[in-house]
Design an enzyme around this catalytic site. Structure first.
Site: not given
Ligand code: IPE
Ligand code: IPE
Ligand code: MG
Length: 247
Positions: A34, A128, A17
């Site tokens: 990303h 892995l 995240d």
């Molecule tokens: C959780 O991250 C899913 C992934 C990392 C793929 P999110 O950023 O979507 O989670 P929430 O919505 O903040 O809980």
């Molecule tokens: C996690 O990073 C990746 C996915 C959920 C695909 P985020 O896109 O949730 O990044 P933040 O939380 O907005 O910083």
């Molecule tokens: Mg996020």
């Protein structure tokens, strides 16, 4: 060191995240975050393989992430396609076995074919085990296992009284892997976001503010060091653990 905590986790589950915030800090579009996140995956997979970690399960797209703007969802799907196309050779070079968990049904035909191909072409690798959770949700996982058991019961092939945690577990994703020893969530949030709800029952949790694109081998070492300091008791007392250690 506590007897029940092996030096190295066999299986690490990660919520990657913080990509969006990483990009925002740099005044870049979320997509740049990303893309940088994929780079982190590439480096970490190689590093963990070299360290001798057996399995790693990475949350790439949750069943709730469809709620994001359509453009971001389609860019993420495109990135998944590109990563599979570009990384397959490297996975084989590093002896990595790839597996995707989650509900594939909404993916387009090209992505589905790439997933099948990448899984088939890495299936004989012995290093892995890399699991990517894509359109995955812990509730979906438990639900699909329950559906399979219900179908067997309705056909008369299963006695409902024979349903045990072990039997349900055998129909979940990751049923053939050891349960995750260590869970890592980057990006500062302290929640599970519908990840591996069943499989994390006895996992050690580690949260860090580091944003996923910045999560390097030094950040991983901090998580591993925290893991090594834990005493895994699995319901027993600390005294029992020490006594077993003295035997
Ligand atoms: C959780 O991250 C899913 C992934 C990392 C793929 P999110 O950023 O979507 O989670 P929430 O919505 O903040 O809980
Ligand atoms: C996690 O990073 C990746 C996915 C959920 C695909 P985020 O896109 O949730 O990044 P933040 O939380 O907005 O910083
Ligand atoms: Mg996020």
């Amino acid at each position: 060191m506590p007897a029940e905590t092996p030096t190295l986790p066999r299986h690490i589950a990660i919520i990657m995240d913080g990509n969006g915030r990483w990009a925002r800090q740099r005044h870049l579009p979320r997509f740049a975050g990303h893309k940088a996140g994929v780079d982190t995956v590439r480096k970490l997979v190689r590093h963990c393989g070299e360290m001798g970690i057996s399995a790693m399960t990475l949350f790439a797209f949750s069943s709730e992430n469809w709620r994001r703007p359509e453009k971001e969802v389609s860019l993420l799907m495109g990135l998944f396609v590109t990563a599979l196309e570009q990384q397959l050779k490297k996975l084989n070079k590093h002896n990595v076995r790839l597996r995707i968990i989650g509900d594939r049904s909404p993916f387009n035909a090209k992505l589905k074919a790439l997933i099948d191909d990448a899984e088939a072409r890495t299936s004989d690798n012995t290093g892995l085990e890399l699991v990517i959770a894509a359109n995955y949700g812990g509730r979906w996982d438990i639900c699909q296992a329950a559906r399979t058991l219900a179908r067997l019961a309705s056909q008369g092939a299963l006695d409902p009284d024979a349903i045990s945690p072990e039997l349900l577990q055998s129909h979940l994703s990751l049923n053939d892997l050891p349960e995750p020893d260590l869970f890592i969530r980057t990006g500062g949030e302290k929640r599970v976001s519908n990840y591996l709800l069943w499989q994390l029952a006895y996992t050690e949790f580690y949260f860090t503010d580091t944003l996923w694109p910045d999560f390097d081998h030094i950040a991983l070492e901090k998580a591993l060091s925290s893991y090594r300091s834990r005493e895994r008791r699995f319901g027993r007392t600390s005294e029992q653990i020490s006594a077993a250690q003295d035997d």
